[in-house]
Every structure is written in structure tokens, then in C-alpha cells.
Write a protein that holds these residues in place. Structure first.
Motif, PDB file in Angstrom:
ATOM      1  N   SER A  11       0.807  -1.223   0.000  1.00  0.00           N
ATOM      2  CA  SER A  11       0.000   0.000   0.000  1.00  0.00           C
ATOM      3  C   SER A  11       0.838   1.270   0.000  1.00  0.00           C
ATOM      4  O   SER A  11       0.297   2.350  -0.177  1.00  0.00           O
ATOM      5  CB  SER A  11      -0.947   0.010   1.198  1.00  0.00           C
ATOM      6  OG  SER A  11      -0.222   0.004   2.400  1.00  0.00           O
ATOM      7  N   THR A  12       2.138   1.181   0.188  1.00  0.00           N
ATOM      8  CA  THR A  12       2.987   2.373   0.179  1.00  0.00           C
ATOM      9  C   THR A  12       4.130   2.180  -0.807  1.00  0.00           C
ATOM     10  O   THR A  12       4.655   1.078  -0.956  1.00  0.00           O
ATOM     11  CB  THR A  12       3.579   2.652   1.573  1.00  0.00           C
ATOM     12  OG1 THR A  12       4.317   1.501   2.004  1.00  0.00           O
ATOM     13  CG2 THR A  12       2.497   2.951   2.593  1.00  0.00           C
ATOM     14  N   GLU A  13       4.508   3.269  -1.446  1.00  0.00           N
ATOM     15  CA  GLU A  13       5.618   3.201  -2.394  1.00  0.00           C
ATOM     16  C   GLU A  13       6.934   3.268  -1.631  1.00  0.00           C
ATOM     17  O   GLU A  13       7.271   4.288  -1.036  1.00  0.00           O
ATOM     18  CB  GLU A  13       5.528   4.342  -3.411  1.00  0.00           C
ATOM     19  CG  GLU A  13       4.421   4.143  -4.417  1.00  0.00           C
ATOM     20  CD  GLU A  13       4.511   5.100  -5.584  1.00  0.00           C
ATOM     21  OE1 GLU A  13       5.277   6.071  -5.513  1.00  0.00           O
ATOM     22  OE2 GLU A  13       3.809   4.855  -6.577  1.00  0.00           O
ATOM     23  N   SER A  14       7.640   2.157  -1.640  1.00  0.00           N
ATOM     24  CA  SER A  14       8.978   2.092  -1.050  1.00  0.00           C
ATOM     25  C   SER A  14       9.759   1.023  -1.809  1.00  0.00           C
ATOM     26  O   SER A  14       9.252   0.425  -2.753  1.00  0.00           O
ATOM     27  CB  SER A  14       8.897   1.774   0.450  1.00  0.00           C
ATOM     28  OG  SER A  14       8.341   0.510   0.659  1.00  0.00           O
ATOM     29  N   PHE A  20       9.412  -6.242  -5.163  1.00  0.00           N
ATOM     30  CA  PHE A  20       8.470  -7.359  -5.202  1.00  0.00           C
ATOM     31  C   PHE A  20       7.631  -7.334  -6.476  1.00  0.00           C
ATOM     32  O   PHE A  20       7.494  -8.337  -7.166  1.00  0.00           O
ATOM     33  CB  PHE A  20       7.578  -7.302  -3.956  1.00  0.00           C
ATOM     34  CG  PHE A  20       6.600  -8.430  -3.872  1.00  0.00           C
ATOM     35  CD1 PHE A  20       6.979  -9.646  -3.349  1.00  0.00           C
ATOM     36  CD2 PHE A  20       5.300  -8.269  -4.308  1.00  0.00           C
ATOM     37  CE1 PHE A  20       6.075 -10.693  -3.260  1.00  0.00           C
ATOM     38  CE2 PHE A  20       4.392  -9.296  -4.231  1.00  0.00           C
ATOM     39  CZ  PHE A  20       4.778 -10.512  -3.698  1.00  0.00           C
ATOM     40  N   LEU A  21       7.057  -6.170  -6.803  1.00  0.00           N
ATOM     41  CA  LEU A  21       6.228  -6.043  -7.999  1.00  0.00           C
ATOM     42  C   LEU A  21       7.057  -6.199  -9.278  1.00  0.00           C
ATOM     43  O   LEU A  21       6.579  -6.751 -10.272  1.00  0.00           O
ATOM     44  CB  LEU A  21       5.478  -4.716  -7.993  1.00  0.00           C
ATOM     45  CG  LEU A  21       4.389  -4.594  -6.925  1.00  0.00           C
ATOM     46  CD1 LEU A  21       3.866  -3.165  -6.856  1.00  0.00           C
ATOM     47  CD2 LEU A  21       3.265  -5.569  -7.179  1.00  0.00           C
ATOM     48  N   SER A  22       8.303  -5.721  -9.255  1.00  0.00           N
ATOM     49  CA  SER A  22       9.188  -5.899 -10.409  1.00  0.00           C
ATOM     50  C   SER A  22       9.473  -7.378 -10.651  1.00  0.00           C
ATOM     51  O   SER A  22       9.479  -7.845 -11.797  1.00  0.00           O
ATOM     52  CB  SER A  22      10.504  -5.152 -10.193  1.00  0.00           C
ATOM     53  OG  SER A  22      10.304  -3.768 -10.156  1.00  0.00           O
ATOM     54  N   LEU A  23       9.697  -8.122  -9.577  1.00  0.00           N
ATOM     55  CA  LEU A  23       9.924  -9.564  -9.696  1.00  0.00           C
ATOM     56  C   LEU A  23       8.680 -10.249 -10.270  1.00  0.00           C
ATOM     57  O   LEU A  23       8.785 -11.083 -11.180  1.00  0.00           O
ATOM     58  CB  LEU A  23      10.266 -10.166  -8.331  1.00  0.00           C
ATOM     59  CG  LEU A  23      10.350 -11.686  -8.271  1.00  0.00           C
ATOM     60  CD1 LEU A  23      11.506 -12.199  -9.116  1.00  0.00           C
ATOM     61  CD2 LEU A  23      10.472 -12.154  -6.849  1.00  0.00           C
ATOM     62  N   ALA A  44      -2.563   2.953  -5.986  1.00  0.00           N
ATOM     63  CA  ALA A  44      -1.602   4.037  -6.209  1.00  0.00           C
ATOM     64  C   ALA A  44      -0.159   3.601  -5.952  1.00  0.00           C
ATOM     65  O   ALA A  44       0.774   4.349  -6.234  1.00  0.00           O
ATOM     66  CB  ALA A  44      -1.942   5.224  -5.315  1.00  0.00           C
ATOM     67  N   CYS A  45       0.032   2.412  -5.438  1.00  0.00           N
ATOM     68  CA  CYS A  45       1.382   1.903  -5.166  1.00  0.00           C
ATOM     69  C   CYS A  45       1.956   1.303  -6.446  1.00  0.00           C
ATOM     70  O   CYS A  45       1.617   0.185  -6.821  1.00  0.00           O
ATOM     71  CB  CYS A  45       1.324   0.858  -4.050  1.00  0.00           C
ATOM     72  SG  CYS A  45       2.922   0.132  -3.644  1.00  0.00           S
ATOM     73  N   PHE A  46       2.817   2.060  -7.102  1.00  0.00           N
ATOM     74  CA  PHE A  46       3.460   1.653  -8.350  1.00  0.00           C
ATOM     75  C   PHE A  46       2.456   1.102  -9.365  1.00  0.00           C
ATOM     76  O   PHE A  46       2.496  -0.078  -9.724  1.00  0.00           O
ATOM     77  CB  PHE A  46       4.561   0.625  -8.086  1.00  0.00           C
ATOM     78  CG  PHE A  46       5.646   1.109  -7.192  1.00  0.00           C
ATOM     79  CD1 PHE A  46       6.495   2.115  -7.609  1.00  0.00           C
ATOM     80  CD2 PHE A  46       5.816   0.590  -5.923  1.00  0.00           C
ATOM     81  CE1 PHE A  46       7.505   2.585  -6.783  1.00  0.00           C
ATOM     82  CE2 PHE A  46       6.823   1.048  -5.092  1.00  0.00           C
ATOM     83  CZ  PHE A  46       7.668   2.044  -5.521  1.00  0.00           C
ATOM     84  N   PRO A  47       1.543   1.957  -9.845  1.00  0.00           N
ATOM     85  CA  PRO A  47       0.524   1.479 -10.788  1.00  0.00           C
ATOM     86  C   PRO A  47       1.111   0.918 -12.083  1.00  0.00           C
ATOM     87  O   PRO A  47       0.544   0.007 -12.680  1.00  0.00           O
ATOM     88  CB  PRO A  47      -0.336   2.714 -11.050  1.00  0.00           C
ATOM     89  CG  PRO A  47       0.498   3.871 -10.645  1.00  0.00           C
ATOM     90  CD  PRO A  47       1.442   3.374  -9.583  1.00  0.00           C
ATOM     91  N   GLU A  48       2.263   1.430 -12.509  1.00  0.00           N
ATOM     92  CA  GLU A  48       2.872   0.924 -13.744  1.00  0.00           C
ATOM     93  C   GLU A  48       3.400  -0.494 -13.571  1.00  0.00           C
ATOM     94  O   GLU A  48       3.472  -1.258 -14.526  1.00  0.00           O
ATOM     95  CB  GLU A  48       3.994   1.860 -14.214  1.00  0.00           C
ATOM     96  CG  GLU A  48       5.239   1.884 -13.335  1.00  0.00           C
ATOM     97  CD  GLU A  48       5.133   2.701 -12.057  1.00  0.00           C
ATOM     98  OE1 GLU A  48       6.091   2.685 -11.262  1.00  0.00           O
ATOM     99  OE2 GLU A  48       4.098   3.358 -11.846  1.00  0.00           O
TER     100      GLU A  48
END
Length: 91
Positions: A11-14, A20-23, A44-48
């Protein structure tokens, strides 16, 4: 291959959610079927990075916000106990 990934807080951009999302995105690009399970998620946490990923929020009897943080050692201990209780309910 079907792969399930687990992350407590998306839920937060860090740095940790980004990695994790990149993996997950890389594994999906390699042809794997990815399902992400989390206790908290914000679009809103790294939507791309999260676009196109199957992200499922696991509901709990105890609100996620009560499990994290803690200003005092007593609060940290009680939050850890609450987290163990939630984990036991999920399993």
C-alpha cells in the motif's frame, strides 16, 4: 507454471514493494501465471508495475493497521502477538 507470491503490505511506495512487484512482472513476462496475495494493497502503489497483475487482498478479523508499527516496546510486543493470531487464522 502457476506461482503464488505473498507480501504483507503493498500500500505504500517504497523499495520493498517496488522490488516485489518488479519480480512479479518479470516472472509474468517469462510466461508464468502469477497470483499475489497481500494484507494491504493500494492501486496508487506503483501502478505501472502492478498493472496486469492478479493481486488479491486477504481479509482478516483484525485490521491490518493494528499489526504494524508501535512507538513503545509494549506496543511492538502486543502487535507481534496480534500478527501471530492473524497468521494462525489464515493457515
Amino acid at each position: 507454471m502457476k506461482i503464488g507470491l505473498f507480501h504483507l503490505n503493498l500500500s505504500t511506495e517504497s523499495g520493498d514493494p517496488r522490488m516485489f512487484l518488479s519480480l512479479a512482472k518479470t516472472l509474468k513476462a517469462a510466461g508464468h501465471e502469477i497470483t499475489i496475495y497481500t494484507a494491504a494493497h493500494s492501486p496508487a502503489c506503483f501502478p505501472e508495475l502492478s498493472k496486469g497483475l492478479d493481486i488479491r487482498v486477504i481479509s482478516s478479523k483484525i485490521p491490518f493497521e493494528t499489526l504494524t508499527g508501535g512507538a513503545t516496546i509494549w506496543k511492538k510486543i502486543t502487535n507481534r502477538i496480534k500478527k501471530f493470531r492473524v497468521d494462525a487464522d489464515i493457515i
